[in-house]
Design an enzyme around this catalytic site. Structure first.
Site, PDB file in Angstrom:
ATOM      1  N   HIS A  53       0.807  -1.213   0.000  1.00 22.41           N
ATOM      2  CA  HIS A  53       0.000   0.000   0.000  1.00 22.41           C
ATOM      3  C   HIS A  53       0.845   1.270   0.000  1.00 22.41           C
ATOM      4  O   HIS A  53       0.572   2.196   0.773  1.00 22.41           O
ATOM      5  CB  HIS A  53      -0.941   0.014   1.216  1.00 22.41           C
TER       6      HIS A  53
HETATM    7  C1  LIG Z   1       0.217  -7.821  -4.753  1.00 23.35           C
HETATM    8  C2  LIG Z   1      -0.696  -6.692  -4.410  1.00 23.35           C
HETATM    9  C3  LIG Z   1      -1.848  -6.950  -3.650  1.00 23.35           C
HETATM   10  C4  LIG Z   1      -2.713  -5.911  -3.326  1.00 23.35           C
HETATM   11  N1  LIG Z   1      -3.905  -6.191  -2.691  1.00 23.35           N
HETATM   12  C5  LIG Z   1      -4.853  -5.208  -2.588  1.00 23.35           C
HETATM   13  C6  LIG Z   1      -6.185  -5.513  -2.196  1.00 23.35           C
HETATM   14  O1  LIG Z   1      -6.555  -6.660  -1.959  1.00 23.35           O
HETATM   15  N2  LIG Z   1      -7.076  -4.489  -2.126  1.00 23.35           N
HETATM   16  C7  LIG Z   1      -6.728  -3.202  -2.391  1.00 23.35           C
HETATM   17  O2  LIG Z   1      -7.562  -2.298  -2.255  1.00 23.35           O
HETATM   18  N3  LIG Z   1      -5.466  -2.887  -2.786  1.00 23.35           N
HETATM   19  C8  LIG Z   1      -4.548  -3.859  -2.923  1.00 23.35           C
HETATM   20  N4  LIG Z   1      -3.310  -3.562  -3.410  1.00 23.35           N
HETATM   21  C9  LIG Z   1      -2.967  -2.145  -3.646  1.00 23.35           C
HETATM   22  C10 LIG Z   1      -3.610  -1.553  -4.889  1.00 23.35           C
HETATM   23  O3  LIG Z   1      -3.647  -2.486  -5.934  1.00 23.35           O
HETATM   24  C11 LIG Z   1      -2.847  -0.274  -5.265  1.00 23.35           C
HETATM   25  O4  LIG Z   1      -3.029   0.667  -4.235  1.00 23.35           O
HETATM   26  C12 LIG Z   1      -3.310   0.328  -6.570  1.00 23.35           C
HETATM   27  O5  LIG Z   1      -3.123  -0.572  -7.630  1.00 23.35           O
HETATM   28  C13 LIG Z   1      -2.549   1.621  -6.866  1.00 23.35           C
HETATM   29  O6  LIG Z   1      -2.960   2.104  -8.115  1.00 23.35           O
HETATM   30  P1  LIG Z   1      -2.091   3.123  -8.955  1.00 23.35           P
HETATM   31  O7  LIG Z   1      -2.864   3.389 -10.208  1.00 23.35           O
HETATM   32  O8  LIG Z   1      -1.728   4.274  -8.118  1.00 23.35           O
HETATM   33  O9  LIG Z   1      -0.720   2.387  -9.288  1.00 23.35           O
HETATM   34  P2  LIG Z   1      -0.389   0.952  -9.894  1.00 23.35           P
HETATM   35  O10 LIG Z   1      -1.460  -0.002  -9.618  1.00 23.35           O
HETATM   36  O11 LIG Z   1       0.975   0.650  -9.422  1.00 23.35           O
HETATM   37  O12 LIG Z   1      -0.372   1.206 -11.458  1.00 23.35           O
HETATM   38  C14 LIG Z   1       0.655   1.950 -12.091  1.00 23.35           C
HETATM   39  C15 LIG Z   1       0.797   1.413 -13.516  1.00 23.35           C
HETATM   40  O13 LIG Z   1       1.702   2.267 -14.205  1.00 23.35           O
HETATM   41  C16 LIG Z   1       2.606   1.474 -14.958  1.00 23.35           C
HETATM   42  N5  LIG Z   1       3.857   2.238 -15.086  1.00 23.35           N
HETATM   43  C17 LIG Z   1       4.744   2.542 -14.117  1.00 23.35           C
HETATM   44  N6  LIG Z   1       5.751   3.267 -14.612  1.00 23.35           N
HETATM   45  C18 LIG Z   1       5.496   3.413 -15.932  1.00 23.35           C
HETATM   46  C19 LIG Z   1       6.189   4.058 -16.979  1.00 23.35           C
HETATM   47  N7  LIG Z   1       7.346   4.722 -16.765  1.00 23.35           N
HETATM   48  N8  LIG Z   1       5.644   4.016 -18.230  1.00 23.35           N
HETATM   49  C20 LIG Z   1       4.451   3.353 -18.465  1.00 23.35           C
HETATM   50  N9  LIG Z   1       3.782   2.699 -17.499  1.00 23.35           N
HETATM   51  C21 LIG Z   1       4.290   2.753 -16.239  1.00 23.35           C
HETATM   52  C22 LIG Z   1       2.767   0.205 -14.132  1.00 23.35           C
HETATM   53  O14 LIG Z   1       3.250  -0.846 -14.915  1.00 23.35           O
HETATM   54  C23 LIG Z   1       1.373   0.016 -13.588  1.00 23.35           C
HETATM   55  O15 LIG Z   1       0.585  -0.785 -14.429  1.00 23.35           O
HETATM   56  C24 LIG Z   1      -2.410  -4.571  -3.736  1.00 23.35           C
HETATM   57  C25 LIG Z   1      -1.269  -4.320  -4.498  1.00 23.35           C
HETATM   58  C26 LIG Z   1      -0.421  -5.362  -4.844  1.00 23.35           C
HETATM   59  C27 LIG Z   1       0.796  -5.059  -5.668  1.00 23.35           C
END
Ligand SMILES: Cc1cc2nc3c(=O)[nH]c(=O)nc-3n(C[C@H](O)[C@H](O)[C@H](O)COP(=O)(O)OP(=O)(O)OC[C@H]3O[C@@H](n4cnc5c(N)ncnc54)[C@H](O)[C@@H]3O)c2cc1C
Length: 551
Positions: free
Chosen positions: A466
């Site tokens: 998280h």
């Molecule tokens: C294993 C795991 C289990 C989890 N379990 C839960 C759960 O059960 N419930 C819950 O609520 N939350 C859970 N979480 C947390 C939740 O998934 C995250 O808080 C959420 O995904 C964050 O979203 P985000 O869009 O900020 O970033 P991310 O989900 O990290 O997405 C960012 C995206 O940007 C892409 N990216 C990064 N850098 C670049 C770049 N330079 N160029 C192009 N693309 C790029 C990445 O590949 C990724 O696909 C979990 C996370 C993980 C990893």
């Protein structure tokens, strides 16, 4: 070639932005994702994530040695696939406590992001299978469902919590967060409702939205203090794409600060130290990293009460057939279906410990197989005071970042983690679980004193995945974006994802990230804020009785 908006990362935040912004047929939107597509069926089966958190769907990062955890390096899975974390997470649908967001507004300078103001965005996102009330809605993109077919040990766990004095809660995201009960899950029709399936699949024919996977953004291009496009790396090499209106950074709480830093936006001294030309000195980029640290109790069961046995080949095959034909059985389980929120510190402002019951003995922890099936009770401390950093290891955009969550640098966090672990141990010893649980295997009977528990924690604790806060929203000198998510001091550039949260909410962070992006998309489009749907809310989270009474 140019687009009005370029979105850098197709995690939950990026998918929401792409969907909401492209509702306007007059704008063109490009969504870029470094990882691949979610073609593998394991991404869509609820239990499939157990096989997907390593390998191609992950960046393969780890922390720097943790100074306050005896120098241990922890695996730090972050998703690299369309849908981001929502494609590989455990699907727990949690929003945190109303107080979390009121503190964003009151103490972190984020007016307009208080609980009453943000609740309508949680509701707009959801398609809730069970609840429709002041706190919940249906008809939104994100499927939210009750667990498909929980095992009897789940009910026993809920009774055990109540035996210890923790009340039953039927909805952690409603009026009250405290209690034990079933989680709701981001699933629809017993399939994962990732942000990619929820937000992108229904609009794949929109002409004004282009989605490119396998496209890593290497740099944001700045001209005269304005973001004008991005440099991307694909299998065909380097490419430049222009943004007519804005570049929207949504690369996650590690990826977003990393991208800003490698583009020359961040603390000047750090950028110089790794040989990146400083284009905009912004001290807060990559600071304020917060995360939930997870400890766990693993017990051996009296029989086949969890899914450990499914690892045997013939049972795996049967489980697959059961899921494909009937959408039932182990594959339809998120493996974490019950849990709850309670108090490590009885005086905490709101619940500060989260439990989740894992239906196996080493789903993530890598613990040796037990003779019988095993069960895991995780406890994560939700109000960490420790703050860490994301930094570059070199000027090469392809290099892994230096991730330092700085766990337990504030001793209060360690004390509270231990308290949470002690409560988890006690839950496992209650009468209701006796028919299911034979004996605790980890930490185990030899680990009793606080010193021994600290050693256990240092050797076994893991991230609860998280991370937030590394491009903090707010007004002070360490803030990176304003309340409209615009990067301070630059034009045409916003950050919109988990990295803007000024402090980590008391829950799993997928739903809060989706909320941030739902609201962010309205801010970008210049739409008026959604009207609050509640006018006052009761603060009636159950409190623990005196410790001596519940022990
Ligand atoms: C294993 C795991 C289990 C989890 N379990 C839960 C759960 O059960 N419930 C819950 O609520 N939350 C859970 N979480 C947390 C939740 O998934 C995250 O808080 C959420 O995904 C964050 O979203 P985000 O869009 O900020 O970033 P991310 O989900 O990290 O997405 C960012 C995206 O940007 C892409 N990216 C990064 N850098 C670049 C770049 N330079 N160029 C192009 N693309 C790029 C990445 O590949 C990724 O696909 C979990 C996370 C993980 C990893």
């Amino acid at each position: 070639m140019g687009f009005d908006y370029i979105i850098t990362g197709a995690g939950p935040a990026g998918c929401v932005l792409a969907s909401r912004l492209s509702e306007d047929p007059d704008v063109s939107v490009l969504l870029l994702e470094a990882g691949g597509g979610d073609w593998n069926p394991l991404f869509h089966m609820p239990a499939g994530f157990a096989k997907m958190t390593k390998g191609v769907a992950s960046w393969g990062w780890e922390t720097v040695p943790q100074k306050h955890m005896k120098g241990r390096v922890l695996r730090y899975t972050q998703a690299k696939v369309i849908g981001g974390g929502s494609s590989i997470n455990a699907q727990l649908y949690t929003r945190g406590n109303a107080v979390d967001y009121d503190l964003w507004a009151r103490e972190d300078g984020c007016e307009g992001w208080d609980y009453r103001s943000i609740l309508p965005y949680f509701k707009r996102a959801e398609d809730n299978q069970r609840f429709a009330d002041d706190y919940h809605s249906y008809g939104g993109p994100l499927g939210v469902s009750m667990p498909a077919a929980p095992l009897p040990i789940c009910d026993a766990y809920i009774r055990a919590g109540q035996e210890l004095g923790i009340p039953y809660n039927h909805d952690f995201n409603g009026r009250q967060q405290a209690g034990v009960g079933f989680y709701q899950l981001t699933q629809r029709n017993r399939r994962r409702s990732s942000a990619s399936l929820a937000y992108l699949s229904p609009i794949k024919d929109r002409k004004n939205l282009t989605v490119r996977t396998g496209a890593r953004v290497a740099r944001i291009l700045l001209e005269g203090g304005r973001a004008t496009g991005v440099e991307i790396v694909t299998s065909r090499g380097l490419e430049i794409v222009r943004a007519e209106r804005e570049v929207l950074v949504s690369s996650g709480a590690i990826g977003s600060p990393k991208l800003l830093l490698q583009s020359g936006i961040g603390p000047a001294d750090h950028l110089r130290s790794v040989g990146v030309k400083v284009l905009h000195d912004l001290p807060g980029v990559g600071g304020n990293l917060q995360d939930h640290l997870d400890l766990f109790v693993i017990a051996e069961c009296t029989g086949d009460h969890t899914y450990d046995g499914v690892a045997k080949l013939h049972r795996t095959l049967w489980a697959g057939i059961q899921y494909v034909l009937f959408r039932t059985g182990p594959v339809a389980s998120s493996l974490f279906e019950t849990g709850g929120f309670w108090y490590a510190d009885p005086e905490a402002r709101s619940p500060d410990i989260q439990f989740h019951l894992g239906l196996g003995s080493g789903i993530e922890a890598g613990v040796e197989r037990l003779k019988n099936a095993g069960v895991t009770l995780n406890s994560a401390y939700l109000h960490p005071r420790s703050r860490g950093t994301v930094r570059l290891s070199s000027s090469d955009p392809a290099a892994s970042p230096l991730i330092d969550p700085n766990y337990w640098s504030d001793p209060h966090d360690r004390t509270m983690s231990l308290e949470g672990l002690k409560i988890a141990r006690e839950i496992m010893q209650q009468a209701a679980l006796k028919p299911f649980v034979m004996a605790e295997r980890l930490p185990g009977p030899k680990v009793m004193t606080d010193e021994q528990l600290i050693d256990y924690g240092c050797a076994n604790a893991k991230t609860d995945h998280h991370p937030v806060g590394t491009c903090k929203m707010g007004r002070g000198p360490d803030a990176v974006v304003g309340l409209d998510l615009k990067v301070h001091g630059l034009e045409g550039l916003r950050v919109c994802d988990s990295s803007v949260m000024p402090r980590v909410p008391s829950c799993n962070t997928n739903a809060p990230t989706i909320m941030v992006s739902e609201k962010g998309s309205d801010l970008i489009r210049g739409l008026p804020a959604l009207a609050p749907t509640i006018f006052a809310y009761e603060r009636n989270d159950a409190r623990p009785r005196a410790r001596t009474e519940i022990r």
